[in-house]
Design an enzyme around this catalytic site. Structure first.
Site, PDB file in Angstrom:
ATOM      1  N   SER A 112      96.545 -17.043  59.174  1.00  0.00           N
ATOM      2  CA  SER A 112      95.156 -16.547  59.163  1.00  0.00           C
ATOM      3  C   SER A 112      95.108 -15.079  58.746  1.00  0.00           C
ATOM      4  O   SER A 112      95.975 -14.288  59.109  1.00  0.00           O
ATOM      5  CB  SER A 112      94.561 -16.697  60.560  1.00  0.00           C
ATOM      6  OG  SER A 112      93.371 -15.948  60.669  1.00  0.00           O
ATOM      7  N   TYR A 135      89.430 -15.362  55.349  1.00  0.00           N
ATOM      8  CA  TYR A 135      87.987 -15.291  55.576  1.00  0.00           C
ATOM      9  C   TYR A 135      87.468 -14.325  54.524  1.00  0.00           C
ATOM     10  O   TYR A 135      87.870 -13.155  54.507  1.00  0.00           O
ATOM     11  CB  TYR A 135      87.686 -14.723  56.968  1.00  0.00           C
ATOM     12  CG  TYR A 135      87.864 -15.716  58.094  1.00  0.00           C
ATOM     13  CD1 TYR A 135      87.258 -16.975  58.048  1.00  0.00           C
ATOM     14  CD2 TYR A 135      88.604 -15.391  59.222  1.00  0.00           C
ATOM     15  CE1 TYR A 135      87.406 -17.868  59.094  1.00  0.00           C
ATOM     16  CE2 TYR A 135      88.749 -16.287  60.268  1.00  0.00           C
ATOM     17  CZ  TYR A 135      88.149 -17.521  60.196  1.00  0.00           C
ATOM     18  OH  TYR A 135      88.299 -18.413  61.230  1.00  0.00           O
ATOM     19  N   LYS A 219      88.865 -25.037  53.326  1.00  0.00           N
ATOM     20  CA  LYS A 219      88.931 -25.505  54.719  1.00  0.00           C
ATOM     21  C   LYS A 219      87.557 -25.393  55.370  1.00  0.00           C
ATOM     22  O   LYS A 219      86.923 -24.333  55.303  1.00  0.00           O
ATOM     23  CB  LYS A 219      89.929 -24.640  55.501  1.00  0.00           C
ATOM     24  CG  LYS A 219      90.007 -24.962  56.988  1.00  0.00           C
ATOM     25  CD  LYS A 219      91.146 -24.199  57.654  1.00  0.00           C
ATOM     26  CE  LYS A 219      91.319 -24.571  59.104  1.00  0.00           C
ATOM     27  NZ  LYS A 219      90.362 -23.927  60.000  1.00  0.00           N
ATOM     28  N   HIS A 243      86.521 -26.724  62.385  1.00  0.00           N
ATOM     29  CA  HIS A 243      87.035 -25.534  63.065  1.00  0.00           C
ATOM     30  C   HIS A 243      87.358 -25.855  64.530  1.00  0.00           C
ATOM     31  O   HIS A 243      87.199 -25.021  65.423  1.00  0.00           O
ATOM     32  CB  HIS A 243      85.987 -24.408  62.991  1.00  0.00           C
ATOM     33  CG  HIS A 243      86.568 -23.042  62.757  1.00  0.00           C
ATOM     34  ND1 HIS A 243      86.493 -22.400  61.545  1.00  0.00           N
ATOM     35  CD2 HIS A 243      87.219 -22.190  63.580  1.00  0.00           C
ATOM     36  CE1 HIS A 243      87.071 -21.207  61.648  1.00  0.00           C
ATOM     37  NE2 HIS A 243      87.522 -21.058  62.869  1.00  0.00           N
ATOM     38  N   ASP A 274      91.964 -31.504  60.351  1.00  0.00           N
ATOM     39  CA  ASP A 274      92.296 -31.064  61.706  1.00  0.00           C
ATOM     40  C   ASP A 274      91.084 -31.229  62.594  1.00  0.00           C
ATOM     41  O   ASP A 274      89.990 -31.530  62.132  1.00  0.00           O
ATOM     42  CB  ASP A 274      92.862 -29.634  61.737  1.00  0.00           C
ATOM     43  CG  ASP A 274      91.833 -28.538  61.456  1.00  0.00           C
ATOM     44  OD1 ASP A 274      90.617 -28.748  61.644  1.00  0.00           O
ATOM     45  OD2 ASP A 274      92.267 -27.440  61.044  1.00  0.00           O
ATOM     46  N   GLY A 276      91.201 -31.731  67.040  1.00  0.00           N
ATOM     47  CA  GLY A 276      91.479 -32.611  68.173  1.00  0.00           C
ATOM     48  C   GLY A 276      92.797 -33.353  68.112  1.00  0.00           C
ATOM     49  O   GLY A 276      93.070 -34.180  68.976  1.00  0.00           O
ATOM     50  N   GLY A 297      95.792 -26.906  65.707  1.00  0.00           N
ATOM     51  CA  GLY A 297      95.232 -25.616  66.091  1.00  0.00           C
ATOM     52  C   GLY A 297      95.617 -25.299  67.526  1.00  0.00           C
ATOM     53  O   GLY A 297      96.603 -24.609  67.799  1.00  0.00           O
TER      54      GLY A 297
HETATM   55  C1  LIG Z   1      92.251 -19.723  68.905  1.00  0.00           C
HETATM   56  C2  LIG Z   1      91.850 -20.245  67.556  1.00  0.00           C
HETATM   57  C3  LIG Z   1      91.685 -19.369  66.501  1.00  0.00           C
HETATM   58  C4  LIG Z   1      91.360 -19.862  65.228  1.00  0.00           C
HETATM   59  N1  LIG Z   1      91.281 -18.996  64.163  1.00  0.00           N
HETATM   60  C5  LIG Z   1      91.082 -19.508  62.915  1.00  0.00           C
HETATM   61  C6  LIG Z   1      91.179 -18.665  61.773  1.00  0.00           C
HETATM   62  O1  LIG Z   1      91.472 -17.476  61.865  1.00  0.00           O
HETATM   63  N2  LIG Z   1      90.942 -19.222  60.568  1.00  0.00           N
HETATM   64  C7  LIG Z   1      90.623 -20.550  60.417  1.00  0.00           C
HETATM   65  O2  LIG Z   1      90.422 -21.016  59.297  1.00  0.00           O
HETATM   66  N3  LIG Z   1      90.555 -21.358  61.481  1.00  0.00           N
HETATM   67  C8  LIG Z   1      90.793 -20.886  62.715  1.00  0.00           C
HETATM   68  N4  LIG Z   1      90.783 -21.725  63.787  1.00  0.00           N
HETATM   69  C9  LIG Z   1      90.546 -23.160  63.574  1.00  0.00           C
HETATM   70  C10 LIG Z   1      91.872 -23.888  63.371  1.00  0.00           C
HETATM   71  O3  LIG Z   1      92.467 -23.483  62.168  1.00  0.00           O
HETATM   72  C11 LIG Z   1      91.660 -25.413  63.307  1.00  0.00           C
HETATM   73  O4  LIG Z   1      90.684 -25.720  62.348  1.00  0.00           O
HETATM   74  C12 LIG Z   1      91.240 -25.995  64.654  1.00  0.00           C
HETATM   75  O5  LIG Z   1      91.820 -25.301  65.723  1.00  0.00           O
HETATM   76  C13 LIG Z   1      91.645 -27.471  64.708  1.00  0.00           C
HETATM   77  O6  LIG Z   1      91.280 -28.067  65.894  1.00  0.00           O
HETATM   78  P1  LIG Z   1      92.261 -28.219  67.153  1.00  0.00           P
HETATM   79  O7  LIG Z   1      92.351 -26.874  67.795  1.00  0.00           O
HETATM   80  O8  LIG Z   1      91.542 -29.202  68.014  1.00  0.00           O
HETATM   81  O9  LIG Z   1      93.593 -28.682  66.644  1.00  0.00           O
HETATM   82  C14 LIG Z   1      91.125 -21.247  65.050  1.00  0.00           C
HETATM   83  C15 LIG Z   1      91.302 -22.118  66.132  1.00  0.00           C
HETATM   84  C16 LIG Z   1      91.675 -21.639  67.365  1.00  0.00           C
HETATM   85  C17 LIG Z   1      91.882 -22.619  68.490  1.00  0.00           C
END
Ligand SMILES: Cc1cc2nc3c(=O)[nH]c(=O)nc-3n(C[C@H](O)[C@H](O)[C@H](O)COP(=O)(O)O)c2cc1C
Length: 364
Positions: A112, A135, A219, A243, A274, A276, A297
């Site tokens: 990220s 981003y 994404k 997300h 992604d 869950g 994630g």
């Molecule tokens: C703590 C946290 C921070 C995240 N930060 C970003 C990020 O900086 N950029 C991004 O594209 N997605 C971010 N995400 C989303 C994850 O890339 C991903 O899409 C998501 O966590 C998938 O779902 P899951 O947590 O149920 O596996 C973040 C998710 C979490 C849990």
């Protein structure tokens, strides 16, 4: 002396419990929380929990290959570490710790742009397969600077996350008065991010179109309409994601929208997903539905919080064990043999929530 992680953690549930013990309340809420009512978070699980398997028996499954490819490179499992901003508040070393786990276990990392250390130091931390996620919070020159740096530092692809036109209300953080240390940085580019359109995607593809240019991943695609527009723009990877339910509340579960997107664009682009995905069976379901790779994630953050890079490696080992058992019990020896015929719709047996994949846990 602590017991080795292979003895401390026999199950993913124990890893989640250890992560909760280790993290202070603020970072814990930040990691596990979602937007507003967390309905999208729950629907991500509900979509997975509403798919059952149709196993086939009496096939020789004595040799199982659970490897896959990612951007034409071999990976140990069809999973990747999804981008996590602020990882440095979850584990010492932040993205560098995730990079080490990614290299040691053998799955790719999506780094990220809002994570410490920066893209150079993260790349220097390990020889892993890596993708850079941005981003878009600045003009074309600002973006192109990241593209160049990503290219110079061995990143294999470039990812725009596009489901952040507004920063959502994460109520666990608000109620807990958790002020994210990186909040000021995030606010800086918010207006720019709100103004993004397909023009920026077109510009990227027009400008970065050489033989050695980084492929583009979008994404945050959540509908078949947008998947089709992405492909029309020449995007190489459609990354289906809401997300992790952290942005728009009351969305559909990611696994629920995956099949129609695969059907519409799966022959023209890779589809990643992604949201869950916590268990080996979840990974197998995604691949059977046509995804090429599955992002982790929260599970990635939980593994890191439980035991640093080694904790994440241990989480991935358990996940791999679950995947291999699932493949064998389905009667297949590799992911290539899977398809929707191994799945059937079924009512979920639990009321889903972020932790319904871990029924032995005391609810956080
Ligand atoms: C703590 C946290 C921070 C995240 N930060 C970003 C990020 O900086 N950029 C991004 O594209 N997605 C971010 N995400 C989303 C994850 O890339 C991903 O899409 C998501 O966590 C998938 O779902 P899951 O947590 O149920 O596996 C973040 C998710 C979490 C849990």
């Amino acid at each position: 002396m602590n017991a080795p992680l292979t003895e401390q953690f026999l199950t993913l549930q124990e890893i989640v419990a250890a992560a909760q013990r280790n993290l202070p309340p603020g970072p814990w809420s930040y990691l596990v929380g979602g937007a507003e009512t967390e309905t999208t978070v729950k629907r991500n699980r509900h979509a997975l929990d509403s798919i059952a398997f149709r196993p086939r028996v009496l096939r020789d499954v004595s040799r199982i290959d659970s490897s896959s490819t990612f951007l034409n490179q071999k990976t140990r499992l069809p999973v990747m570490l999804a981008p996590i901003g602020g990882l440095e508040s979850i584990v010492d070393g932040g993205a560098a710790a995730a990079a080490r786990a990614s290299a040691e276990f053998g799955v790719p990392q999506v780094v990220s742009s809002v994570c410490q250390p920066g893209l150079e130091q993260t790349a220097a931390a390990a020889r892993n397969l890596r993708v850079f996620q941005l981003y878009v919070r600045g003009d074309d020159a600002w973006t192109d600077d990241f593209v160049q740096r990503a290219q110079d530092n061995g990143y294999r692809a470039f990812c725009f996350t596009v489901d952040v036109a507004a920063y959502s209300r994460r109520e666990r953080d608000l109620v807990g008065r958790y002020v994210k240390p990186w909040r000021a940085r995030a606010i800086e580019g918010a207006a720019f991010q709100a103004g993004l359109s397909w023009d920026q995607v077109k510009r990227y593809k027009d400008k970065h179109n050489g033989k050695h240019s980084l492929p583009l991943i979008i994404k945050g695609i959540a509908t078949v309409e947008d998947a089709e527009i992405a492909v029309q723009h020449g995007v190489e990877v459609v990354y289906v994601s809401n997300h992790g339910g952290r942005q728009l509340d009351h969305g559909l579960g990611a696994a629920a929208v995956l099949p129609e997107i695969v059907k519409a664009v799966g022959k023209k682009a890779e589809v990643w997903v992604d949201g869950g995905f916590m268990r080996g069976t979840d990974i197998v379901k995604a691949i059977a539905l046509g995804a090429k790779a599955v992002g982790l994630g929260r599970l990635c953050g939980l593994g890191l919080a439980a035991g640093g890079a080694a904790g994440l490696v241990r989480a991935l080992e358990i996940l791999e064990d679950e995947v291999r058992i699932c493949l064998g019990l389905l009667g297949v020896t590799s992911f290539a043999e899977l398809g929707p015929g191994y799945l059937a719709p079924a009512p979920a047996v639990n009321l889903p929530d972020a932790f319904s994949a871990f029924p032995l846990l005391t609810r956080p």
